[in-house]
Design a protein around this motif. Structure first.
Motif: not given
Ligand code: PBG
Length: 327
Positions: A197, A205, A222, A253, A318
């Motif tokens: 990532y 989101f 975060k 993402k 999804y």
């Molecule tokens: C956490 C992580 C997250 C998602 C994937 N891995 C959430 C976050 O960073 O708080 C989000 C995926 C989604 O919203 O579909 N490492």
């Protein structure tokens, strides 16, 4: 008046019939490009719907295998696994993440045993295992970088030992791809890929996902590790670094609000680029469809196609099963 002006140039000639539209269509969706995210929980015979993600479930391993069978039969080549860990197993160092018999490790083994061809990707981050719900180790209200990255490298090796084809670090600690690549090589896992990532934004989101894993941060947010939604050059910088550090696939993402970032990253690197059509994007379409405002299938396919147009090679979504059924 030239021939490239109206009335000689009529764009509608190329939209006249379904067959002509098919001939000149610039981008196509295919099941080959889908990555299906899956949530696994402890226990037996568990299939529980995620409140904020209608139609999406957490499964115990036994039922998850049936789900994987269905995913495979639809022609979807890969999965992205997330484990929901009970609070009693969470601590600041995410100790449970390294348990060789932990839920993630067991799940990977079970899937690879029954479906050896399925490409299994695993989420690597501390938040589901962290008592603070952060992606790294916390000290004095700060998220430690280097200590967390060391730990994440060990987690990646543990997933590789269980049989993961790709590890997918979603944490945004600096330098973790290099450390992971080194650790995998040193342990003989030179065939295990890394889907990084690379450009993960501090986004609103992710709400439904945090509901699915009960992983919301216990304090703060975060923003000291995930990216500022205002930035695109920085996404390119992160992607180029991850490419140099040894990643095999780079991810952007979320998806829909960041299509320009997908395009910018795609044009700057020579690796496949994936995009994560995240939980909030899924929930938005589901909610609007429920209110009767739009056709769910059409909105889903249009959204997925927009990722291809932006330059994505792979799409974690999804909607993978629903879209595969329509293709
Ligand atoms: C956490 C992580 C997250 C998602 C994937 N891995 C959430 C976050 O960073 O708080 C989000 C995926 C989604 O919203 O579909 N490492």
């Amino acid at each position: 008046m030239s021939r490239s002006d109206f009335p000689y140039a009529r764009g509608r000639r190329l939209r006249k019939s379904e067959n002509i539209r098919r001939m000149v269509s610039e981008h196509k969706l295919g099941v080959d490009d889908f990555i299906a995210p899956l949530f696994v929980v402890e226990g037996k015979n568990v299939k529980s719907e995620i409140a904020s993600m209608p139609g999406y479930y957490r499964f115990s391993v036994d039922l998850l295998l049936k789900e994987v069978e269905e995913i495979q039969s639809l022609g979807i080549p890969s999965l992205l696994l997330f484990a929901k860990v009970p609070d009693s197993k969470k601590d600041n160092e995410g100790t449970e993440a390294l348990n060789p018999e932990g839920l993630m490790q067991q799940t990977v083994k079970a899937i690879k045993k029954e479906f050896p061809e399925m490409v299994v990707m695993t989420d690597v981050a501390l938040d589901p295992y962290s008592s603070y719900g952060h992606d790294g180790i916390v000290k004095n209200d700060k998220i430690l970088n280097d200590e967390s990255a060391d730990l994440l490298a060990k987690m990646a090796v543990s997933h590789a030992e269980a049989g993961a084809d790709f590890v997918a670090p979603s944490d945004m600690m600096d330098g973790r791809i290099l450390l992971m690549r080194e650790a995998l090589e040193e342990n003989g896992f030179y065939e295990t890929g890394i889907m990084s990532y690379s450009a993960k934004y501090a986004s609103s989101f992710y709400g439904p996902f945090r509901d699915a894993l009960d992983s919301a941060p216990g304090f703060g947010d975060k923003k000291t590790y995930q990216m500022d939604p205002a930035n695109v050059n920085e996404a390119v910088k992160e992607a180029i670094l991850d490419e140099k550090e040894g990643a095999d696939i780079l991810m952007v993402k979320p998806g829909l609000p960041y299509l320009d970032v997908v395009r910018a990253v795609k044009e700057s690197v020579n690796l496949p680029v994936s995009v994560y059509n995240v939980s909030g994007e899924y929930a938005m379409i589901k909610a609007a469809a429920k209110m009767g405002g739009l056709n769910e299938e059409d909105a889903m396919m249009e959204t997925l196609l927009s990722f291809k147009r932006a330059g994505a090679d792979l799409i974690a979504t999804y909607f993978a099963k629903d879209a595969a059924r329509l293709l």
